[in-house]
Design a protein around this motif. Structure first.
Motif, PDB file in Angstrom:
ATOM      1  N   GLN A 119     -20.830 110.265   0.982  1.00 33.43           N
ATOM      2  CA  GLN A 119     -20.970 110.842   2.302  1.00 33.43           C
ATOM      3  C   GLN A 119     -20.422 109.842   3.317  1.00 33.43           C
ATOM      4  O   GLN A 119     -20.644 108.630   3.194  1.00 33.43           O
ATOM      5  CB  GLN A 119     -22.438 111.148   2.623  1.00 33.43           C
ATOM      6  CG  GLN A 119     -23.068 112.178   1.699  1.00 33.43           C
ATOM      7  CD  GLN A 119     -22.476 113.568   1.909  1.00 33.43           C
ATOM      8  OE1 GLN A 119     -22.213 113.974   3.042  1.00 33.43           O
ATOM      9  NE2 GLN A 119     -22.275 114.292   0.813  1.00 33.43           N
TER      10      GLN A 119
ATOM     11  N   LYS B 207     -21.357 109.131   6.224  1.00 33.43           N
ATOM     12  CA  LYS B 207     -22.414 108.361   6.889  1.00 33.43           C
ATOM     13  C   LYS B 207     -22.948 107.237   6.005  1.00 33.43           C
ATOM     14  O   LYS B 207     -23.551 106.281   6.504  1.00 33.43           O
ATOM     15  CB  LYS B 207     -23.560 109.287   7.296  1.00 33.43           C
ATOM     16  CG  LYS B 207     -24.249 109.981   6.130  1.00 33.43           C
ATOM     17  CD  LYS B 207     -25.346 110.908   6.616  1.00 33.43           C
ATOM     18  CE  LYS B 207     -26.032 111.635   5.466  1.00 33.43           C
ATOM     19  NZ  LYS B 207     -26.696 110.747   4.526  1.00 33.43           N
ATOM     20  N   ASP B 208     -22.737 107.335   4.705  1.00 31.98           N
ATOM     21  CA  ASP B 208     -23.241 106.321   3.786  1.00 31.98           C
ATOM     22  C   ASP B 208     -22.238 105.201   3.505  1.00 31.98           C
ATOM     23  O   ASP B 208     -22.574 104.227   2.841  1.00 31.98           O
ATOM     24  CB  ASP B 208     -23.640 106.972   2.457  1.00 31.98           C
ATOM     25  CG  ASP B 208     -24.792 107.966   2.626  1.00 31.98           C
ATOM     26  OD1 ASP B 208     -25.629 107.741   3.524  1.00 31.98           O
ATOM     27  OD2 ASP B 208     -24.832 108.950   1.866  1.00 31.98           O
TER      28      ASP B 208
ATOM     29  N   LYS C 156     -19.974  99.949   7.200  1.00 32.93           N
ATOM     30  CA  LYS C 156     -19.014  99.670   8.260  1.00 32.93           C
ATOM     31  C   LYS C 156     -17.902  98.761   7.745  1.00 32.93           C
ATOM     32  O   LYS C 156     -18.121  97.900   6.898  1.00 32.93           O
ATOM     33  CB  LYS C 156     -19.713  99.002   9.448  1.00 32.93           C
ATOM     34  CG  LYS C 156     -20.516  99.962  10.301  1.00 32.93           C
ATOM     35  CD  LYS C 156     -20.966  99.286  11.587  1.00 32.93           C
ATOM     36  CE  LYS C 156     -21.649 100.290  12.507  1.00 32.93           C
ATOM     37  NZ  LYS C 156     -22.024  99.692  13.794  1.00 32.93           N
TER      38      LYS C 156
ATOM     39  N   ARG D 206     -12.758 106.256  10.002  1.00 31.60           N
ATOM     40  CA  ARG D 206     -13.990 105.474   9.988  1.00 31.60           C
ATOM     41  C   ARG D 206     -13.761 104.066  10.537  1.00 31.60           C
ATOM     42  O   ARG D 206     -14.608 103.512  11.255  1.00 31.60           O
ATOM     43  CB  ARG D 206     -14.538 105.400   8.560  1.00 31.60           C
ATOM     44  CG  ARG D 206     -15.854 104.620   8.453  1.00 31.60           C
ATOM     45  CD  ARG D 206     -16.931 105.235   9.363  1.00 31.60           C
ATOM     46  NE  ARG D 206     -18.078 104.372   9.497  1.00 31.60           N
ATOM     47  CZ  ARG D 206     -19.187 104.490   8.738  1.00 31.60           C
ATOM     48  NH1 ARG D 206     -19.250 105.415   7.808  1.00 31.60           N
ATOM     49  NH2 ARG D 206     -20.201 103.690   8.935  1.00 31.60           N
TER      50      ARG D 206
ATOM     51  N   ASP E 186     -17.559 109.743  17.625  1.00 31.58           N
ATOM     52  CA  ASP E 186     -17.712 109.877  16.176  1.00 31.58           C
ATOM     53  C   ASP E 186     -17.977 111.313  15.751  1.00 31.58           C
ATOM     54  O   ASP E 186     -18.384 111.568  14.613  1.00 31.58           O
ATOM     55  CB  ASP E 186     -18.819 108.956  15.659  1.00 31.58           C
ATOM     56  CG  ASP E 186     -20.157 109.222  16.353  1.00 31.58           C
ATOM     57  OD1 ASP E 186     -20.223 110.124  17.211  1.00 31.58           O
ATOM     58  OD2 ASP E 186     -21.122 108.512  16.037  1.00 31.58           O
ATOM     59  N   THR E 187     -17.749 112.280  16.640  1.00 31.17           N
ATOM     60  CA  THR E 187     -17.929 113.682  16.297  1.00 31.17           C
ATOM     61  C   THR E 187     -16.569 114.373  16.259  1.00 31.17           C
ATOM     62  O   THR E 187     -15.590 113.857  16.818  1.00 31.17           O
ATOM     63  CB  THR E 187     -18.821 114.385  17.333  1.00 31.17           C
ATOM     64  OG1 THR E 187     -18.110 114.448  18.581  1.00 31.17           O
ATOM     65  CG2 THR E 187     -20.133 113.640  17.513  1.00 31.17           C
TER      66      THR E 187
END
Length: 373
Positions: free
Chosen positions: A95, A97-98, A101, A226, A236-237
């Motif tokens: 995912q 989000k996972d 960074k 990312r 970030d959308t």
């Protein structure tokens, strides 16, 4: 010596001058047997021809940013470390989000052709397995204290094929044109991102994932996206992200935006096409399955049939037979919330960077009405 730098251009000019002066000065002075005199004169003529062709190539390449490096020109560079099967979402079971960074180190751009203030980084794509340079242009408001708490919308800039990551900022002068318009408030401030798209030698990926060859889709829509979010005050959308491309890059921009409405809200396509096989070197166009699946018409038709037309805004421009019909086909299929704006170009000068350069302010005004921070 850089392929696109001023030193190589000046060297090419100097060699051509020498090649012209040499036979004028030595033609009648060449000594030796008749055969040797003939060979010497032939060598001088060939040298003049080679230097003339070289100078023309340098001028055309500098104007259009077709090849950014010697490796690109000679086909000796490698930008793919791995190309595993990442599945239909291009994430390989992860995912977004996972994904941890990815903080990068940035340096001033290595070529003044991209304009002042541009920075670059060498990105290793942890999902895609692709490595390449990424250029970043920040709007004049980015370092303004009044905007210190603001996030900015982002546009990924895609060149044609062959094409350099420098082309939008270099040949099309996007940053140079937009800076005063953003400073005066005529155009909304955007972060511009110009990633490498030429990742395979002698082939256009069509911006698709091809296991065993290259994961170009995931490189652009996951790794590059990312990285920008991790390192800059970027939205970030999906409402904050768009793609813009010309020629083969226009095909990519349309295809990626329609395929990933969860990542992009809009796309600009200048003189593009829908069928990837129009580009003879397209790997997607040579594969029967990918040729269909990566066609924006098929993507849009399939989404409509599933009852999920993407909330995507498209801006398509082109001359008749050079992008316009591709836009009409998409507009005919569009169902709300999909929207397609089509502009017919006439008498504009063909399939050239000058045509696309002149459209930069217009398309960014259009993008400013569709993206939010």
């Amino acid at each position: 010596m850089s392929l696109t730098g001023t030193p190589f251009l000046l060297t090419s000019v100097a060699l051509l001058i020498v090649a012209i002066v040499l036979p004028l000065a030595l033609w009648s002075r060449v000594g030796g047997p008749r055969l040797m005199r003939g060979l010497a004169r032939l060598v001088m003529l060939l040298f003049a021809q080679i230097t003339a062709v070289t100078l023309v190539f340098v001028l055309v390449n500098n104007a259009n940013n077709l090849y950014g490096t010697w490796d690109d020109l000679l086909g000796t560079g490698s930008h793919v470390e791995a190309a595993r099967d990442l599945g239909p979402d291009g994430m390989g079971g992860k995912q977004i989000k996972d994904v941890p960074k990815q903080l990068q180190t940035f340096r001033p751009a290595d070529d003044p052709v991209v304009g002042s203030g541009v920075r670059m980084t060498d990105l290793k794509g942890r999902i895609s397995g692709v490595n390449g340079e990424v250029y970043i242009w920040l709007p004049p408001q980015y370092d303004d204290p009044a905007y210190r708490d603001r996030k900015f919308p982002v546009v990924e800039l895609l060149p044609g094929y062959p094409g350099s990551s420098k082309s939008w900022l270099g040949s099309l002068k996007a940053g140079e044109q937009l800076r005063p318009l953003m400073r005066s408030g005529q155009i909304k401030p955007f972060i511009l991102v110009a990633p490498r798209t030429n990742i395979l030698n002698g082939a256009d990926t069509g911006c698709v994932n091809i296991p065993g060859k290259a994961n170009a889709d995931s490189w652009l829509t996951v790794d590059v996206r990312r990285m920008v979010i991790d390192n800059f005050r970027a939205g970030d959308t999906p409402d904050s992200w768009a793609l813009a491309g010309y020629s083969a890059g226009a095909h990519c921009a349309t295809k990626l935006a329609l395929a990933h409405p969860d990542r992009y809200r809009a796309a600009v396509a200048l003189s593009g096409y829908n069928d990837p096989a129009i580009e003879p070197d397209s790997l997607a166009g040579k594969d029967p399955r990918l040729r269909v699946e990566s066609n924006p018409l098929h993507i849009l038709k399939s989404a409509n049939a599933a009852g999920k037309p993407p909330r995507t805004a498209l801006y398509v421009s082109g001359a008749s037979g050079d992008g316009y019909q591709a836009g009409i086909g998409l507009r005919q299929l569009a169902q709300q919330p999909t929207t397609v704006t089509v502009r017919l170009l006439s008498g504009t000068g063909g399939h050239t960077t000058e045509v696309w350069k002149n459209q930069v302010p217009e398309v960014f005004r259009w993008l400013g009405q569709r993206l939010t921070a």
